[in-house]
Write a protein that holds these residues in place. Structure first.
Motif, PDB file in Angstrom:
ATOM      1  N   ARG A   1      -5.586  19.433  27.079  1.00 18.21           N
ATOM      2  CA  ARG A   1      -6.907  19.260  27.688  1.00 18.21           C
ATOM      3  C   ARG A   1      -7.479  17.865  27.492  1.00 18.21           C
ATOM      4  O   ARG A   1      -8.461  17.500  28.152  1.00 18.21           O
ATOM      5  N   PHE A   2      -6.877  17.050  26.602  1.00 19.85           N
ATOM      6  CA  PHE A   2      -7.413  15.724  26.325  1.00 19.85           C
ATOM      7  C   PHE A   2      -7.205  14.804  27.524  1.00 19.85           C
ATOM      8  O   PHE A   2      -6.072  14.576  27.959  1.00 19.85           O
ATOM      9  N   ASP A   3      -8.299  14.258  28.041  1.00 14.74           N
ATOM     10  CA  ASP A   3      -8.160  13.231  29.076  1.00 14.74           C
ATOM     11  C   ASP A   3      -8.089  11.862  28.398  1.00 14.74           C
ATOM     12  O   ASP A   3      -8.120  11.758  27.170  1.00 14.74           O
ATOM     13  N   ASP A   4      -7.989  10.791  29.211  1.00 12.11           N
ATOM     14  CA  ASP A   4      -7.825   9.453  28.635  1.00 12.11           C
ATOM     15  C   ASP A   4      -8.997   9.058  27.756  1.00 12.11           C
ATOM     16  O   ASP A   4      -8.820   8.441  26.693  1.00 12.11           O
ATOM     17  N   ALA A   5     -10.199   9.414  28.186  1.00  9.89           N
ATOM     18  CA  ALA A   5     -11.377   9.046  27.404  1.00  9.89           C
ATOM     19  C   ALA A   5     -11.393   9.755  26.058  1.00  9.89           C
ATOM     20  O   ALA A   5     -11.712   9.156  25.022  1.00  9.89           O
ATOM     21  N   ALA A   6     -11.037  11.040  26.059  1.00  7.91           N
ATOM     22  CA  ALA A   6     -11.017  11.805  24.804  1.00  7.91           C
ATOM     23  C   ALA A   6      -9.950  11.256  23.855  1.00  7.91           C
ATOM     24  O   ALA A   6     -10.164  11.163  22.643  1.00  7.91           O
ATOM     25  N   TRP A   7      -8.784  10.899  24.421  1.00  6.63           N
ATOM     26  CA  TRP A   7      -7.727  10.340  23.587  1.00  6.63           C
ATOM     27  C   TRP A   7      -8.151   8.999  22.992  1.00  6.63           C
ATOM     28  O   TRP A   7      -7.926   8.742  21.811  1.00  6.63           O
ATOM     29  N   THR A   8      -8.765   8.144  23.785  1.00  4.45           N
ATOM     30  CA  THR A   8      -9.197   6.834  23.297  1.00  4.45           C
ATOM     31  C   THR A   8     -10.182   6.986  22.150  1.00  4.45           C
ATOM     32  O   THR A   8     -10.082   6.292  21.126  1.00  4.45           O
ATOM     33  N   ALA A   9     -11.113   7.912  22.281  1.00  6.64           N
ATOM     34  CA  ALA A   9     -12.095   8.136  21.224  1.00  6.64           C
ATOM     35  C   ALA A   9     -11.433   8.657  19.953  1.00  6.64           C
ATOM     36  O   ALA A   9     -11.763   8.222  18.840  1.00  6.64           O
TER      37      ALA A   9
ATOM     38  N   ALA B   1     -11.131   6.581  16.293  1.00  8.64           N
ATOM     39  CA  ALA B   1     -11.637   7.186  15.059  1.00  8.64           C
ATOM     40  C   ALA B   1     -10.544   7.263  14.008  1.00  8.64           C
ATOM     41  O   ALA B   1     -10.772   6.974  12.818  1.00  8.64           O
ATOM     42  N   LEU B   2      -9.327   7.623  14.419  1.00  6.29           N
ATOM     43  CA  LEU B   2      -8.229   7.748  13.471  1.00  6.29           C
ATOM     44  C   LEU B   2      -7.851   6.407  12.851  1.00  6.29           C
ATOM     45  O   LEU B   2      -7.570   6.323  11.650  1.00  6.29           O
ATOM     46  N   VAL B   3      -7.834   5.355  13.649  1.00 10.02           N
ATOM     47  CA  VAL B   3      -7.484   4.036  13.129  1.00 10.02           C
ATOM     48  C   VAL B   3      -8.446   3.640  12.003  1.00 10.02           C
ATOM     49  O   VAL B   3      -8.029   3.146  10.954  1.00 10.02           O
ATOM     50  N   VAL B   4      -9.728   3.875  12.211  1.00  4.63           N
ATOM     51  CA  VAL B   4     -10.734   3.531  11.200  1.00  4.63           C
ATOM     52  C   VAL B   4     -10.554   4.384   9.953  1.00  4.63           C
ATOM     53  O   VAL B   4     -10.532   3.876   8.818  1.00  4.63           O
TER      54      VAL B   4
ATOM     55  N   THR C   1       0.841  -1.208   0.000  1.00  3.02           N
ATOM     56  CA  THR C   1       0.000   0.000   0.000  1.00  3.02           C
ATOM     57  C   THR C   1       0.867   1.246   0.000  1.00  3.02           C
ATOM     58  O   THR C   1       1.824   1.340   0.770  1.00  3.02           O
ATOM     59  N   ASN C   2       0.529   2.208  -0.861  1.00  4.46           N
ATOM     60  CA  ASN C   2       1.234   3.483  -0.869  1.00  4.46           C
ATOM     61  C   ASN C   2       0.848   4.298   0.353  1.00  4.46           C
ATOM     62  O   ASN C   2      -0.340   4.519   0.612  1.00  4.46           O
ATOM     63  N   VAL C   3       1.839   4.754   1.102  1.00  2.00           N
ATOM     64  CA  VAL C   3       1.617   5.596   2.276  1.00  2.00           C
ATOM     65  C   VAL C   3       2.251   6.947   1.996  1.00  2.00           C
ATOM     66  O   VAL C   3       3.449   7.027   1.695  1.00  2.00           O
ATOM     67  N   TYR C   4       1.452   7.991   2.095  1.00  2.00           N
ATOM     68  CA  TYR C   4       1.921   9.331   1.783  1.00  2.00           C
ATOM     69  C   TYR C   4       1.571  10.281   2.931  1.00  2.00           C
ATOM     70  O   TYR C   4       0.417  10.345   3.370  1.00  2.00           O
ATOM     71  N   PRO C   5       2.533  11.040   3.458  1.00  2.00           N
ATOM     72  CA  PRO C   5       2.277  11.905   4.627  1.00  2.00           C
ATOM     73  C   PRO C   5       1.151  12.902   4.423  1.00  2.00           C
ATOM     74  O   PRO C   5       0.410  13.205   5.366  1.00  2.00           O
ATOM     75  N   GLY C   6       0.991  13.429   3.202  1.00  2.00           N
ATOM     76  CA  GLY C   6      -0.065  14.408   2.971  1.00  2.00           C
ATOM     77  C   GLY C   6      -1.449  13.834   3.188  1.00  2.00           C
ATOM     78  O   GLY C   6      -2.344  14.512   3.710  1.00  2.00           O
ATOM     79  N   ALA C   7      -1.657  12.580   2.777  1.00  2.00           N
ATOM     80  CA  ALA C   7      -2.961  11.945   2.971  1.00  2.00           C
ATOM     81  C   ALA C   7      -3.233  11.733   4.453  1.00  2.00           C
ATOM     82  O   ALA C   7      -4.375  11.870   4.919  1.00  2.00           O
ATOM     83  N   ILE C   8      -2.185  11.399   5.210  1.00  2.00           N
ATOM     84  CA  ILE C   8      -2.341  11.230   6.660  1.00  2.00           C
ATOM     85  C   ILE C   8      -2.670  12.570   7.310  1.00  2.00           C
ATOM     86  O   ILE C   8      -3.576  12.674   8.145  1.00  2.00           O
TER      87      ILE C   8
ATOM     88  N   LEU D   1      -3.705  -1.124   8.653  1.00  2.00           N
ATOM     89  CA  LEU D   1      -3.908  -0.668  10.030  1.00  2.00           C
ATOM     90  C   LEU D   1      -2.675   0.063  10.538  1.00  2.00           C
ATOM     91  O   LEU D   1      -1.547  -0.436  10.427  1.00  2.00           O
ATOM     92  N   PHE D   2      -2.896   1.242  11.105  1.00  2.80           N
ATOM     93  CA  PHE D   2      -1.831   2.036  11.700  1.00  2.80           C
ATOM     94  C   PHE D   2      -1.765   1.754  13.204  1.00  2.80           C
ATOM     95  O   PHE D   2      -2.797   1.486  13.836  1.00  2.80           O
ATOM     96  N   ILE D   3      -0.582   1.827  13.755  1.00  2.18           N
ATOM     97  CA  ILE D   3      -0.407   1.731  15.204  1.00  2.18           C
ATOM     98  C   ILE D   3      -0.390   3.158  15.763  1.00  2.18           C
ATOM     99  O   ILE D   3       0.473   3.955  15.400  1.00  2.18           O
TER     100      ILE D   3
END
Length: 454
Positions: free
Chosen positions: A394-402, A406-409, A352-359, A419-421
């Motif tokens: 300001r991000f707490d653990d719950a906000a970071w998890t959410a 979302a980003l992984v999907v 798969t082509n991975v390009y920083p701009g798309a990320i 899949l990104f880590i």
């Protein structure tokens, strides 16, 4: 040049020139610069001889394809073989008044480029085209948020601001906090910066309690990174500053800019075609591509006399569109979305082509992301993409998890299921950049991966 304040064009004669006349002008200039290079540059004499090319073969613009490509590798090799400047220059340093280098963000030895007094006046003229088209006038106050080192960066813009008559404030050798305060205290209406540093200054302003959207800044001139063409990044910057952001692009090899995004022309940058011939080619085959096809831009410059630039392969990825797509009276063609990426930034990961701009385009749709870094590394028998994200404090653990979920999907959907880590970086842990950002590191063993160019 005498301009009225209301005129939208810096040089209406050439910006609105009929295409047939423009092509005739380009051919005449192409012949002149090719003859100049052939007569005076040792590099081009050998290159032309090897390709069995001579300047007298240029009878139509299509004959430009007879001229051999110039690559960065060739330029660097010439520089290494004949230090310090190589054999592209047509004269020695005694004729030059300026020396600039590339940024060196790629990790390679910086390329060195010389300019004469005539060259430097031309560089300012190209920036004047852009600044006037963006809407900058003599009544403006321009702030150049730039370190003023040997990297060419915004040097040309500085002189372009002076050329259009704007009060010009050099913002070098200062902290980010000091620059932000000066922008507000001096009433700057135009700020020139890289996209990354625009966001960095906005973060600093928030920490200082400074209201950037409430300041006098109405225009941001972005350059130095493909991020200036990423809609999501531009939208974020405009929201942070409460100002309109305009994309431009240049390069040390040219000594100035070759395209700009004028007012009332969203999503496209005009090529300054009375001073450049731009081609789009297939990065793999070198074949010329047509309108609407994504490929690598090849640049021929008419303005730089010390170092003629003929059919230079830039590694910039672009999509060219006809002038009629703009509808603003200019007859110059456009690059749709500006520079859409860098061919040499694209990586192949598990097919798969991975390009920083798309990320980055995905990340900038989410509020509260301060910075990010991308690592590609070998873990066991698999290549993995590790994305480090530094969220707002300001991000707490719950906000970071959410956010991470979302980003992984979203990243997987944009990368054929790859899949990104995701890793959370501590506040302030990731590097900040004043000039070009370097956010991608390929840590795989040499020879264990493939870099693709399209």
């Amino acid at each position: 040049m005498v301009m009225t304040v209301a005129a939208p064009y810096w040089n209406p004669k050439t910006e609105c020139m009929p295409r047939e006349q423009l092509r005739a002008l380009q051919l005449a200039k192409l012949r002149a610069v090719t003859e100049w290079a052939q007569a005076r540059s040792p590099f081009y004499r050998r290159s032309f001889a090897a390709a069995r090319f001579s300047a007298d073969q240029l009878r139509t613009l299509d004959d430009i394809q007879r001229i051999p490509f110039l690559t960065r590798e060739q330029w660097m090799h010439s520089q290494d073989e004949r230090p310090p400047y190589g054999e592209l220059p047509v004269a020695g340093r005694e004729v030059a008044i300026r020396l600039h280098t590339t940024s060196g963000t790629s990790g390679s030895t910086p390329l060195r480029a010389l300019d004469s007094r005539k060259d430097w006046a031309w560089a300012a003229e190209m920036w004047a085209y852009a600044l006037w088209g963006i809407g900058v006038r003599a009544t403006d106050i321009g702030y150049v948020a730039f370190g003023y080192g040997s990297f060419i960066g915004f040097w040309g813009l500085h002189y372009g601001l002076e050329k259009v008559g704007a009060l010009t404030i050099p913002g070098g050798a200062q902290t980010t906090a000091a620059r932000v305060r000066q922008i507000v205290d001096f009433g700057a209406t135009v700020v020139a910066t890289t996209p990354t540093y625009a966001m960095r200054m906005a973060q600093e302003a928030e920490a200082l309690g400074i209201d950037l959207p409430g300041s006098a800044v109405s225009r941001l001139v972005l350059s130095g990174e493909p991020a200036g063409s990423i809609v999501e990044t531009k939208t974020l910057i405009e929201r942070q500053w409460g100002a309109k952001a305009f994309d431009t692009a240049g390069m040390t090899e040219v000594s100035t800019i070759f395209m700009f995004e004028p007012e009332n022309q969203p999503g496209g940058c005009h090529i300054i075609e009375d001073h450049f011939i731009e081609e789009v080619i297939d990065p793999q085959t070198g074949d010329r591509l047509g309108y609407g096809e994504r490929g690598e831009r090849v640049c021929t410059s008419f303005g730089r006399s010390m170092i003629p630039l003929l059919r230079y392969r830039t590694a910039d990825l672009v999509v060219r569109q006809p002038a009629a797509a703009a509808g603003n009276g200019r007859t110059w063609d456009l690059y749709e979305g500006g520079i859409v990426g860098r061919a040499d930034d694209m990586k192949l990961v598990r097919g798969t082509n991975v390009y920083p701009g798309a990320i980055e385009a995905i990340l900038r749709t989410h509020d509260g992301i301060e910075e990010f870094q991308i690592r590609i590394e070998r873990r066991g028998a698999r290549d993995e993409v590790v994305l480090q994200v530094e969220p707002h404090p300001r991000f707490d653990d719950a906000a970071w998890t959410a956010l991470a979920e979302a980003l992984v999907v979203e990243l997987a959907e944009a990368h054929e299921g790859l899949l990104f880590i995701l890793e959370r970086a501590a506040t302030g842990a990731l590097p900040r950049f004043e000039l070009k950002a370097k956010r991608l590191s390929d840590l795989r063993p040499a020879g264990a991966h493939t870099t693709v160019r399209a």
